[in-house]
Design a protein around this motif. Structure first.
Motif, short mmCIF file in Angstrom:
data_model
loop_
_atom_site.label_atom_id
_atom_site.label_comp_id
_atom_site.label_asym_id
_atom_site.label_seq_id
_atom_site.Cartn_x
_atom_site.Cartn_y
_atom_site.Cartn_z
N VAL A 3 0.85 -1.19 0.00
CA VAL A 3 0.00 0.00 0.00
C VAL A 3 0.89 1.25 0.00
CG1 VAL A 3 -1.80 1.23 1.22
CG2 VAL A 3 -1.73 -1.26 1.30
N LEU A 6 -1.08 7.39 0.84
CA LEU A 6 -1.87 8.34 0.07
C LEU A 6 -1.58 9.74 0.57
CD1 LEU A 6 -5.37 6.63 -0.11
CD2 LEU A 6 -3.47 6.47 -1.72
N THR A 238 -7.15 2.64 -14.82
CA THR A 238 -8.01 1.82 -13.97
C THR A 238 -9.17 1.30 -14.81
OG1 THR A 238 -7.36 3.19 -12.10
CG2 THR A 238 -9.28 1.77 -11.79
N ARG A 249 -14.56 8.10 -7.43
CA ARG A 249 -13.66 7.63 -6.38
C ARG A 249 -12.33 7.16 -6.95
NH1 ARG A 249 -16.51 3.04 -3.32
NH2 ARG A 249 -15.35 3.51 -1.44
N PHE A 253 -8.74 8.57 -5.89
CA PHE A 253 -7.76 7.67 -5.28
C PHE A 253 -6.44 7.69 -6.07
CE2 PHE A 253 -5.48 3.72 -4.73
CZ PHE A 253 -5.52 3.52 -3.35
N GLU A 254 -6.55 7.61 -7.40
CA GLU A 254 -5.33 7.59 -8.21
C GLU A 254 -4.55 8.90 -8.07
OE1 GLU A 254 -3.76 4.92 -10.50
OE2 GLU A 254 -4.58 4.39 -8.54
N ARG A 257 -2.73 8.54 -4.84
CA ARG A 257 -1.67 7.51 -4.91
C ARG A 257 -0.49 8.00 -5.75
NH1 ARG A 257 0.24 3.53 -8.14
NH2 ARG A 257 -1.22 4.09 -9.82
N HIS A 276 -11.47 -1.29 -6.47
CA HIS A 276 -12.19 -2.09 -5.46
C HIS A 276 -13.30 -1.27 -4.83
CE1 HIS A 276 -9.04 -5.03 -5.97
NE2 HIS A 276 -8.18 -4.03 -5.90
N ASP A 279 -13.39 -0.49 -0.60
CA ASP A 279 -12.66 0.60 0.07
C ASP A 279 -12.24 1.72 -0.89
OD1 ASP A 279 -10.74 -0.66 -1.36
OD2 ASP A 279 -9.39 -1.05 0.32
N SER A 281 -10.16 1.67 -3.29
CA SER A 281 -8.74 1.67 -3.68
C SER A 281 -8.58 1.03 -5.06
CB SER A 281 -7.93 0.88 -2.65
OG SER A 281 -8.25 -0.49 -2.75
N THR A 282 -7.35 1.12 -5.59
CA THR A 282 -7.02 0.41 -6.83
C THR A 282 -5.78 -0.43 -6.55
OG1 THR A 282 -5.47 2.06 -7.68
CG2 THR A 282 -7.79 2.40 -8.20
N THR A 283 -5.66 -1.55 -7.28
CA THR A 283 -4.44 -2.34 -7.17
C THR A 283 -3.92 -2.66 -8.56
OG1 THR A 283 -5.78 -4.34 -7.01
CG2 THR A 283 -4.97 -3.42 -4.94
#
Ligand code: ADP
Ligand code: MG
Ligand code: ZN
Length: 502
Positions: A3, A6, A238, A249, A253-254, A257, A276, A279, A281-283
């Motif tokens: 992680v 952020l 994404t 979102r 988030f990006e 990050r 996701h 929460d 987030s992105t992975t």
């Protein structure tokens, strides 16, 4: 999963300017697939809507779906694009089990539509122009279902199932030019753009564009550049974000990050990422191929598409009023604020209200019922307004009964409740439940006499000139008649009987 820290949103904006690129895939609502006659109906048994062409069997030949081309041109025109005089399909070569041909038939450097824009309205009413790079035609892939793993992902799965019913369904991919200058509003712009595009697609009647059903999905490309820089940073992409809220979102988030990586002196890798819902987030997904990895080449089995200019102009002339203009027109006609219109849109009530007005109801009444009682019911049941078992015509009929004095507000509410409960049309519910307003003086007179007798002190005040106190007696009569009395007539009778002027 590693992680990254952020960075707070404020700190991102203090140092960087976001650059976005949105790629939206829309599944067209054609009856048949892009290059064969197989049905596109959803929900069929797996692999029952396939043929040699969409299964990529040797020797099969594709044929272009003319309705899909027409839809693509309509979308291009509504996005203010130029329409190609002549364009071809291209093979995008890669192997994936859900794509049995080992290439996707797409368009590459010759898209059907290019160089357009879409104006989107932000919450505060400001209009932001998003430039469109191109809109091109392609086909959807099949669907893999991975069995045995914990998350439905291929990791840890024991085997995978493939359904080719979706393989070959027509898609239009709409790609923006890099969007700059949105600053802090980048997530809002991304959401508003996808929302506007969805409205547009629906207005053109080329797809239902239901994101929750995968009929419309968005890839969010994002990069950051330091303030003052002209050179775009490296983007992440994404994939398949499938709700408006998630688009917003994922963008946010990006941004946070990327700033974290860049502030630590790291580099952003150009890669695809998964979003996701839980929460926000992105992975990391896979490292992004370059275009040359796909070995694009013109599709030799299909003739080029060369839409006649007269046809294009005919389609242009037939375009519906654009959603943003229609919304603004209705907002003015109804005399409501930007904010009130936003609530109507969020509730999915716009078309229902319009249909209710078309069926004869006054605008304010139509809006009152759909945004009040009916929105509350839909909310309670977690259902869409449109799926409630009441039609705009029925709501308009209730409004008419109120206007002619047969129903008051309370009885109208009960009538709607009856319709929703499946007791029939508004008139049938009024009959069966005996909901007519009682305005006949004989019936009301007795109730008024009783109320005066039971509230002697109040009656004395009214006789003494305190007319405002009559409200209490009206209330008593309404209660005694279970809300069915004509309140205005009751008030008149009370004042008459007590010998005062209203
Ligand atoms: P790919 O198929 O590799 O994703 P596309 O050209 O189809 O490439 O889409 C890339 C999207 O990202 C476009 O909307 C483009 O405007 C946008 N884009 C390109 N470069 C950047 C960048 N550096 N930062 C943000 N968005 C970008
Ligand atoms: Mg892409
Ligand atoms: Zn087929």
């Amino acid at each position: 999963m590693t992680v990254t820290d952020l960075v707070s949103y404020e700190d991102v904006l203090a140092s960087y300017e976001p650059v976005m690129g949105l790629e939206v895939h829309v599944e067209l609502g054609t009856k048949t697939k892009m290059f064969c006659g197989c049905s596109t109906t959803l929900g069929a048994e797996p692999n029952t809507q396939t043929c040699p062409t969409c299964l990529g069997l040797p020797g099969s030949l594709p044929v272009v779906n003319a309705t899909a081309v027409e839809s693509a041109i309509k979308i291009g025109l509504a996005l203010n694009c130029e329409i190609a005089q002549w364009c071809r399909f291209a093979r995008k070569n890669y192997f994936y089990p859900d794509m049995p041909k080992n290439f996707q038939t797409s368009q590459y450097d010759e898209p059907i539509a290019f160089d357009g824009y879409l104006d989107v309205q932000l919450e505060d009413g400001e209009v932001f122009r998003v430039e469109i790079e191109r809109a091109h035609m392609e086909e959807d892939t099949g669907k893999s279902t991975h069995i045995g793993g914990a998350t439905g992902r291929i990791h840890g799965a024991s085997h995978s199932l493939l359904d080719y019913n979706r393989a070959g369904i027509p898609l239009i991919e709409i790609v923006t030019k890099p969007i700059t200058g949105a600053g802090a509003r980048a997530p809002e712009v991304a959401r508003a753009y996808v929302a506007e595009l969805r409205e547009l697609i629906r207005a053109l009647d080329v797809s239902e564009a239901r994101m929750e059903m995968g009929q419309m999905r968005c890839d969010v490309n994002l990069s950051l550049m330091p303030h003052g820089s002209e050179k775009f940073g490296t983007r992440s992409e994404t994939k398949n974000v499938n709700s408006l809220r998630s688009v917003e979102r994922a963008t946010r988030f990006e941004m946070q990050r990327h700033a974290g990586v860049l502030n630590d002196g790291g580099v952003i890798v150009q890669e695809t990422r998964h979003f996701h819902e839980d929460d926000g987030s992105t992975t990391s997904g896979r490292v992004k191929e370059e275009a040359e990895d796909y070995r694009y080449f013109p599709e030799p089995d299909l003739v080029p598409v060369a839409p006649a200019r007269e046809w294009v102009e005919e389609l242009r002339a037939g375009l519906p009023e654009l959603p943003r203009l229609r919304r603004n027109r209705l907002r003015e006609e109804w005399g409501i604020s930007q904010h009130e219109m936003q609530s109507v849109l969020n509730a999915g009530a716009l078309d229902l209200i319009v249909a209710t007005i078309d069926a004869g109801a006054p605008a304010d009444q139509a809006r009152k019922w759909w945004m009040g009682e009916l929105a509350r019911r839909a909310n309670e049941e977690g259902a869409d307004l449109a799926s409630l078992p009441i039609t705009p015509e029925q709501v308009a009929r209730v409004c008419a009964l109120v206007a002619e004095g047969s129903l008051n507000d309370k009885l109208a509410r009960q009538t709607i409740e009856g319709v929703l409960a499946g007791e029939g049309s508004p008139d049938e519910v009024v009959d069966k439940r005996g909901l007519k307003v009682v305005s006949d003086d004989g019936a009301l007179g007795a109730a008024v006499d009783e109320a005066i007798a039971a509230n002697a002190a109040v009656a004395d005040k009214i006789r003494g000139g305190k007319v405002a106190a009559a409200g209490a007696l009206v209330g008593a009569v309404m209660k005694a008649t279970r809300g069915q009395a004509d309140a205005a007539r009751v008030r008149e009778l009370i004042l008459e009987k007590l010998g005062v002027q209203g």
